[in-house]
Scaffold this active site. Structure first.
Site, mmCIF file in Angstrom:
data_model
loop_
_atom_site.group_PDB
_atom_site.id
_atom_site.type_symbol
_atom_site.label_atom_id
_atom_site.label_comp_id
_atom_site.label_asym_id
_atom_site.label_seq_id
_atom_site.Cartn_x
_atom_site.Cartn_y
_atom_site.Cartn_z
ATOM 1 N N LEU A 139 0.865 -1.180 0.000
ATOM 2 C CA LEU A 139 0.000 0.000 0.000
ATOM 3 C C LEU A 139 0.902 1.230 0.000
ATOM 4 O O LEU A 139 1.976 1.219 0.608
ATOM 5 C CB LEU A 139 -0.889 0.037 1.248
ATOM 6 C CG LEU A 139 -1.991 -1.009 1.386
ATOM 7 C CD1 LEU A 139 -2.684 -0.861 2.737
ATOM 8 C CD2 LEU A 139 -3.009 -0.890 0.259
ATOM 9 N N ASP A 140 0.458 2.284 -0.668
ATOM 10 C CA ASP A 140 1.206 3.535 -0.599
ATOM 11 C C ASP A 140 1.341 3.973 0.854
ATOM 12 O O ASP A 140 0.480 3.675 1.690
ATOM 13 C CB ASP A 140 0.482 4.635 -1.388
ATOM 14 C CG ASP A 140 0.516 4.391 -2.885
ATOM 15 O OD1 ASP A 140 1.366 3.593 -3.335
ATOM 16 O OD2 ASP A 140 -0.307 4.988 -3.598
ATOM 17 N N LYS A 141 2.393 4.703 1.138
ATOM 18 C CA LYS A 141 2.658 5.146 2.509
ATOM 19 C C LYS A 141 1.464 5.875 3.114
ATOM 20 O O LYS A 141 1.099 5.646 4.273
ATOM 21 C CB LYS A 141 3.888 6.055 2.527
ATOM 22 C CG LYS A 141 4.277 6.550 3.915
ATOM 23 C CD LYS A 141 5.520 7.430 3.864
ATOM 24 C CE LYS A 141 5.882 7.948 5.249
ATOM 25 N NZ LYS A 141 7.095 8.807 5.211
#
EC number: 5.4.99.24
Length: 305
Positions: A139-141
């Site tokens: 997942l993106d940060k």
């Protein structure tokens, strides 16, 4: 010789022994187990037996253990604390094959040149302690929500294959500025990612990039021209949902890469949350439907759930 197993997560016996004694080969371990030179809790054991904290591994004194010890790795206090949270506070599901966690926004999935703490670095600490965790996806940060982590090599292979075969369905909730022309629909585009560059949309007929497909559904109208939208990605391209929201004319609130100045007053957080994952029964013999609670900034400011 007696080894007290101290891993917080169960691990295969052969893998646990190899971490303690890297020079041990699989053949030597299995032969020692057959001859009862190595037992677990005074019982004959198979290499595939999963050992956990409290178990005792008995090694016959006549068995010649390789003397080389594994490299002493150094972990930060932050990584150790995060490792504990992964197996407690963030944990929402666990079985013999995988765990699922509710990742908070602001925490990176993997490390990088400017990232000192990540889920991956905390998993390395747990693996050093005897687990066998492997990241299945990312997942993106700044994206919160469901993240799957395989507990062993075989489960990791099965889950990676399942994603390729579309046996895993993920849905996301997003708060957007503006709404699509249609309340329900599909987005198709090519997404191009060059090394060291930000992903970008390219023409669907272009040879550049890879096909990206997303289904969407408008769920709720909020105040200030904000809307709650459900996104279901069919493909898994980098920044796919963020790019497709922008393509629809309704960028995600808090998206500092693909948003616009009009949504800056709401941009302390990026309002994208991996809400649900459904695993087909074809993967592990049973359907697994997981849901991650919305973070406080969704519920407090915009959405009553």
């Amino acid at each position: 010789m007696i080894i007290d197993v101290n891993t917080p997560i169960s691990s295969r016996l052969d893998k646990y022994l190899k971490r303690l004694y890297p020079l041990l080969t699989q053949g030597v371990i299995e032969k020692a187990l057959r001859q009862k030179q190595i037992t677990v809790n005074s019982q004959k054991a198979e290499a595939s037996l999963r050992v956990k904290g409290g178990d005792k591994i008995f090694i016959n004194d006549k068995f010649n253990l390789p003397v080389k010890q594994p490299e002493k790795l150094v972990f930060t206090d932050a990584e150790i604390k995060l490792a504990k949270k992964i197996t407690t506070d963030y944990l929402i599901y666990e079985d013999d094959n995988l765990i699922a966690i509710n990742k908070p926004a602001g925490l990176a999935t993997q490390g990088g040149s400017k990232i000192n703490l990540s889920i991956d670095s905390a998993l390395k600490y747990l693996n050093y302690k005897g687990a066998d965790f492997k990241l299945v996806h990312r997942l993106d940060k700044e994206t919160s929500g469901l993240l799957l982590i395989a507990k062993n090599y075989l489960s990791n292979v099965k889950l990676h294959d399942a994603f390729k075969e579309k046996l895993v369905v993920k849905t996301y909730f997003a708060v957007t500025y503006g709404k699509p022309i249609k309340n329900v629909g599909e987005v198709r585009s090519n997404i191009e990612k060059s090394k060291g560059s930000t992903p970008k949309i390219t023409d669907i007929y272009s040879e550049n990039g890879k096909l990206a497909i997303t289904y969407y559904k408008l769920l709720k109208s909020l105040d200030n021209n904000l809307f709650l939208i459900e996104f279901t990605p069919v493909t898994g391209r980098m920044h796919q949902l963020r790019l497709h929201a922008k393509l629809l004319g309704c960028p995600i609130v808090g998206d500092d890469k693909y948003g616009n100045k009009e949504i800056m007053p709401y941009s302390k957080y990026m309002f994208l949350h991996a809400n649900n994952i459904c695993l087909s029964e074809k993967i592990f013999g049973k359907e697994i439907n997981l849901e991650a609670k919305l973070p406080f900034y969704f519920t407090d400011k915009f959405v009553e759930c």
